[in-house]
Design a protein around this motif. Structure first.
Motif, PDB file in Angstrom:
ATOM      1  N   GLU A 120     -14.565  63.590 142.311  1.00 38.68           N
ATOM      2  CA  GLU A 120     -16.401  63.789 141.752  1.00 38.68           C
ATOM      3  C   GLU A 120     -16.746  62.338 142.530  1.00 38.68           C
ATOM      4  O   GLU A 120     -16.008  61.381 142.154  1.00 38.68           O
ATOM      5  CB  GLU A 120     -15.570  63.438 140.037  1.00 38.68           C
ATOM      6  N   ASP A 121     -17.903  63.372 143.211  1.00 39.74           N
ATOM      7  CA  ASP A 121     -18.727  61.473 143.426  1.00 39.74           C
ATOM      8  C   ASP A 121     -19.754  61.642 142.967  1.00 39.74           C
ATOM      9  O   ASP A 121     -20.458  60.391 143.162  1.00 39.74           O
ATOM     10  CB  ASP A 121     -19.636  62.731 144.898  1.00 39.74           C
ATOM     11  N   GLU A 122     -19.959  61.728 141.592  1.00 40.24           N
ATOM     12  CA  GLU A 122     -20.795  61.155 141.015  1.00 40.24           C
ATOM     13  C   GLU A 122     -20.383  59.597 140.245  1.00 40.24           C
ATOM     14  O   GLU A 122     -19.590  59.886 139.683  1.00 40.24           O
ATOM     15  CB  GLU A 122     -21.670  61.987 139.657  1.00 40.24           C
ATOM     16  N   ASP A 140     -14.950  68.731 140.480  1.00 40.64           N
ATOM     17  CA  ASP A 140     -15.836  68.863 140.680  1.00 40.64           C
ATOM     18  C   ASP A 140     -16.306  70.422 141.773  1.00 40.64           C
ATOM     19  O   ASP A 140     -15.646  69.331 143.485  1.00 40.64           O
ATOM     20  CB  ASP A 140     -17.256  67.605 140.590  1.00 40.64           C
ATOM     21  N   GLY A 182     -19.721  70.330 143.228  1.00 39.23           N
ATOM     22  CA  GLY A 182     -20.279  70.499 144.455  1.00 39.23           C
ATOM     23  C   GLY A 182     -19.541  68.972 144.836  1.00 39.23           C
ATOM     24  O   GLY A 182     -20.547  67.631 144.032  1.00 39.23           O
TER      25      GLY A 182
END
Ligand code: CA
Length: 232
Positions: free
Chosen positions: A12-14, A56, A58
């Protein structure tokens, strides 16, 4: 020393979502490993062999669906997709690529943990003997004897109806896409024949559901597929 719990790879990049997942997992007996790129996900998967992946779609260096296909080339590790993309086509694509489940953001901790439990249980059972008897509410399916009962009353099923129900029961709690069900029950050449599935699902509901118009066991996931309610 206390058991640190199952390793869960969080891709997850957020930062905000990562914080939420880290806190939720750590407080419920899981040990999160966090990465923010597809590349790091692959490195950690091979290096640390986590028991589950929360993915995730994206990612800065790629797409989660592509990553799912890649992982499925060599690993059966359960993958739960967590995404802001709520369209049915995205869910179908992720599930057909080999994801075990799909959660649309935002979601609560209870829902996340319930889906994780189902996916972990399926993964652990896939390695051992299948459950000989599966109970879901009033429904009981004896896989060894091929006997189906509802409220202890035996229900006669055709061979196709039985295969359809057995497939859903072995995956109880988990959504299966139309394509997956058609491929398993009717064969690879029939993955486009959605009308077969509609007809047989209606027949099964008439035989198993107290009110077939409002199914409580055989649940439709609109635009995606079907899910048998989770086991008791
Ligand atoms: Ca993202």
């Amino acid at each position: 020393m206390t058991d640190p719990g199952p390793l869960v790879l969080v891709v997850e990049d957020e930062p905000q979502m990562r914080r939420f997942l880290r806190a939720s997992l750590a407080s419920h007996g899981f040990q999160p490993i966090e990465v923010s790129t597809a590349r790091d996900a692959l490195a950690r998967l091979t290096g640390q062999a986590p028991e589950m992946v929360l993915l995730d779609l994206g990612l800065p260096d790629g797409d989660g669906i592509e990553l799912t296909r890649e992982i499925r080339g060599w690993s059966r590790v359960p993958i739960i997709v967590i995404s802001a993309r709520g369209r049915e086509t995205d869910k179908v694509e992720a599930l057909d690529a080999g994801a075990d489940d799909y959660l649309t953001k935002p979601f609560g901790v209870a829902e996340l943990l319930a889906r994780m439990r189902v996916a972990l249980r399926h993964a652990r059972e896939a390695g051992g003997a299948p459950a000989p008897v599966i109970s879901v509410g009033p429904l009981r399916l004896d896989l060894g004897r091929r006997v189906v009962t509802v409220d202890e009353r035996e229900v006669r099923l055709t061979p196709i109806e039985y295969r359809l129900l057995a497939l859903l029961a072995q995956n109880a709690g988990k959504v299966l896409t139309q394509r997956q069900i058609l491929g398993e029950v009717w064969g690879r050449g029939h993955t486009g024949d959605a009308h077969y599935l509609r007809v047989y699902m209606a027949q099964l509901r008439r035989k198993l559901e107290p009110d077939p118009a409002r199914p409580r066991l055989l649940v439709t996931e609109p635009g995606v597929g079907y899910r048998l309610r989770d086991r008791d």
